[in-house]
Design a protein around this motif. Structure first.
Motif, short mmCIF file in Angstrom:
data_model
loop_
_atom_site.label_atom_id
_atom_site.label_comp_id
_atom_site.label_asym_id
_atom_site.label_seq_id
_atom_site.Cartn_x
_atom_site.Cartn_y
_atom_site.Cartn_z
N CYS A 73 0.82 -1.21 0.00
CA CYS A 73 0.00 0.00 0.00
C CYS A 73 0.85 1.27 0.00
O CYS A 73 0.43 2.30 -0.53
N ASP A 114 -6.96 3.69 -5.97
CA ASP A 114 -8.34 3.30 -6.26
C ASP A 114 -8.39 2.25 -7.36
O ASP A 114 -9.03 1.20 -7.24
N LEU A 119 -6.67 -1.28 -6.46
CA LEU A 119 -7.41 -2.15 -5.55
C LEU A 119 -8.77 -2.57 -6.11
O LEU A 119 -9.17 -3.72 -5.96
N PHE A 120 -9.49 -1.63 -6.74
CA PHE A 120 -10.87 -1.90 -7.12
C PHE A 120 -11.09 -1.97 -8.63
O PHE A 120 -12.20 -2.22 -9.08
N PHE A 158 -8.78 -6.87 -5.74
CA PHE A 158 -9.82 -7.65 -5.07
C PHE A 158 -10.42 -8.67 -6.03
O PHE A 158 -10.68 -9.82 -5.63
N LEU A 166 -2.65 -6.95 2.30
CA LEU A 166 -2.45 -5.51 2.21
C LEU A 166 -1.30 -5.12 3.14
O LEU A 166 -1.49 -4.91 4.35
N VAL A 193 -0.71 -1.26 5.39
CA VAL A 193 -2.06 -0.74 5.19
C VAL A 193 -2.24 0.63 5.84
O VAL A 193 -3.10 1.42 5.43
N LEU A 213 -2.42 3.87 3.52
CA LEU A 213 -3.49 4.15 2.55
C LEU A 213 -4.09 5.53 2.79
O LEU A 213 -4.33 5.92 3.94
N GLN A 263 -9.31 4.43 2.21
CA GLN A 263 -9.72 3.69 3.41
C GLN A 263 -11.24 3.54 3.47
O GLN A 263 -11.75 2.48 3.85
N LYS A 282 -13.37 3.38 0.99
CA LYS A 282 -13.82 2.39 0.01
C LYS A 282 -13.44 0.98 0.44
O LYS A 282 -14.20 0.03 0.22
N LEU A 283 -12.26 0.85 1.04
CA LEU A 283 -11.84 -0.46 1.56
C LEU A 283 -12.81 -0.93 2.63
O LEU A 283 -13.18 -2.12 2.68
N VAL A 293 -8.95 -11.21 3.72
CA VAL A 293 -8.01 -10.09 3.80
C VAL A 293 -7.08 -10.27 4.98
O VAL A 293 -7.50 -10.56 6.11
#
Length: 528
Positions: free
Chosen positions: A247, A256, A259-260, A278, A288, A291, A294, A299, A301-302, A326
């Motif tokens: 991270c 963003d 991760l997504f 993910f 992660l 972490v 981040l 954070q 959105k996680l 996770v």
């Protein structure tokens, strides 16, 4: 076990959007071969907006437009129809394509229009539309011809969709294969038999079989990544990928997307859809690392993903279900970061369902010699050396050292010492002895202690810098001397208690004081 790391240089190439667009254009050309018209378009439904994916006979401008269904009654009626319909040439419903027909000198109205909804695996995928500038152009198109046209286009859409799925699957399999090739060497294990290591391994084996989120806590260099690998290897997900993300190495602007994932067109440079980590880890484990680094926006959105098990790509309204275990790791004091507003309290509680503390090397006793033996074996093969061995004096020095950089520091010390000893060893020797001067732990202690020491503001808030010029080494020593002097003064000259506050082994602390001239060689210390 497969471990995937974030590395843009080894990531598989995504499907080319140009190739998919070319398939859709060929599909429209085939449709125009069955039904004569001036323009045809293929529009994909995205929630309640139709987006052109290919046009034939319409201007390129059309591809840049989006058509909200609620604003275009013709499109709404086509989507509600069973197998399509035709509009009368004098229909008073506005036509979305008026003025968009290619090759026309002026803005000409479209007269004959027909179209049909397209279904993909039982769900509405989008629309096929056909348009003509002449009235009654479609009078001869009967139901059977219309059915054949719809079947042709739906088959083509299905084929394009299948190709995209195959490409996405191939990307994931390629990433897994790359990780397997990279990990063909013998993986490192958690070594040691100290009480701290026995307790850690027991805790790992306890929680590994569950899907609980694990937060690994410990100083930098203690081997939190090896703990994550052991957790994954002993879990029910061991046959699926372990995807590792650093991270701290993610720029805020890209975190963003990494991760997504993202949808094509979500931002400048997003030229195709992309799976996030993910989605790549679906069915497996996502590690992660660091972490605590981040950004707050990521954070949030996680936290949503951990709460719902759903990922929403930037630029898309669709939620994707993921099944990911996770594991997070940090060397930060997260409660302190929460108090400072740099980390979300709700995310901390989501991550720390099962916290595991990885002990620093200085608390693991003779484990340092076990680890040293492993690193010596690696260097022996790397250098082509014969029987790299620690002398008794080296073992004693290593046991006395505080190891502020932990296992990572030990690895580097052994690598340097192995090279020095190997270069000094006469040819034909049956073994290569590593002596204390090869280890150079005095230098390592000074540097490591300075890096490990907490940074505190000077007592006098108006105090200036310790040194205005000179070399970096001089500035570093000046800072150390000022900081240690203040620390000793605060503890009344008691070295032991000052060393405890600094988090530095007492012998290394005293050695540093002597080097900086704060105590004389042979001086005693005030009892602590």
């Amino acid at each position: 076990m497969t471990t995937l790391r974030v590395d843009s240089t080894t990531e598989a190439s995504p499907p080319e959007p140009e190739a998919e667009a070319a398939r859709y254009r060929s599909l429209l050309a085939a449709a125009r071969g069955l039904v004569r018209c001036d323009a045809a378009a293929l529009l994909q439904l995205d929630v309640d907006v139709l987006k052109p994916v290919a046009v034939d006979g319409l201007s390129d401008e059309t591809l840049g437009r989006q058509f909200p269904v609620a604003a275009h009654p013709r499109f709404a009626r086509l989507l509600d129809s069973e197998r399509g319909l035709r509009f009368a040439h004098d229909s008073n419903l506005p036509d979305p394509y008026d003025g968009l027909v290619a090759g026309q000198p002026g803005i000409l109205p479209v007269h004959d229009c027909m179209g049909a909804p397209l279904r993909l695996r039982g769900a509405v995928w989008g629309l096929l539309t056909l348009d003509a500038l002449e009235p009654h152009a479609f009078d001869a198109v009967g139901p059977a011809q219309m059915e054949a046209l719809i079947a042709l286009v739906e088959t083509g859409v299905e084929a394009a969709h299948t190709i995209r799925e195959m490409q996405a699957r191939a990307m994931r399999e390629q990433a897994v294969a790359q990780a397997l090739r990279a990990g063909r060497g013998a993986p490192r294990e958690l070594l040691g038999s100290s009480p701290a290591m026995k307790q850690l391994c027991h805790e790992i084996d306890t929680v590994a079989v569950s899907d609980l989120t694990v937060l690994l806590l410990g100083e930098t260099g203690v081997g939190k990544d090896l703990v994550a690998q052991r957790l994954h290897a002993r879990s029910r997900r061991s046959e699926q990928p372990l995807v590792q993300v650093n991270c701290a190495a993610l720029p805020e602007s890209l975190a963003d997307s990494e991760l997504f994932g993202h949808k094509r067109g979500a931002f400048t440079g997003a030229v195709q859809d992309r799976d996030g980590k993910f989605e790549i880890a679906d069915g497996g484990t996502l590690f992660l690392d660091e972490v605590g680094e981040l950004p707050l926006s990521v954070q949030a959105k996680l936290l949503r993903v951990l709460q719902s098990g759903e990922v929403q790509r930037p630029g898309s309204d669709r939620m994707r279900k993921v099944d990911v275990r996770v594991i997070a790791a940090t060397n930060r004091d997260l409660p302190a970061a929460i108090a400072q507003g740099r980390f979300r309290a709700d995310l901390y509680h989501r991550l720390s369902v099962y916290p595991l503390v990885v002990a620093p090397l200085r608390e693991r006793g003779r484990d340092v010699l076990v680890l040293a033996g492993s690193f010596l074996e690696e260097n022996q093969h790397r250098l082509g050396a014969r029987n790299l061995r620690l002398s008794p004096a080296s073992k004693a020095a290593m046991l006395a050292h505080g190891w502020p950089g932990n296992v990572r520091e030990l690895e580097h010390v052994i690598s340097r010492a192995s090279l020095r000893a190997f270069r000094e060893q006469p040819r034909g020797s049956r073994w290569t002895a590593i002596e204390p001067h090869h280890l150079a732990l005095d230098s390592a202690a000074v540097v490591g202690s300075a890096l490990a020491a907490p940074v505190q503001a000077p007592a006098n808030e108006h105090a200036g810098p310790a040194i205005a010029g000179g070399t970096l080494r001089e500035a570093t020593e000046a800072f150390q001397r000022a900081w240690l002097s203040e620390l000793l003064a605060r503890h009344g000259g008691r070295v032991a208690s000052a060393a405890r506050e600094a988090g530095i082994d007492r012998s290394n602390f005293h050695r540093t004081l002597r080097k900086l001239g704060l105590v004389q060689a042979g001086d005693g210390e005030t009892p602590g």
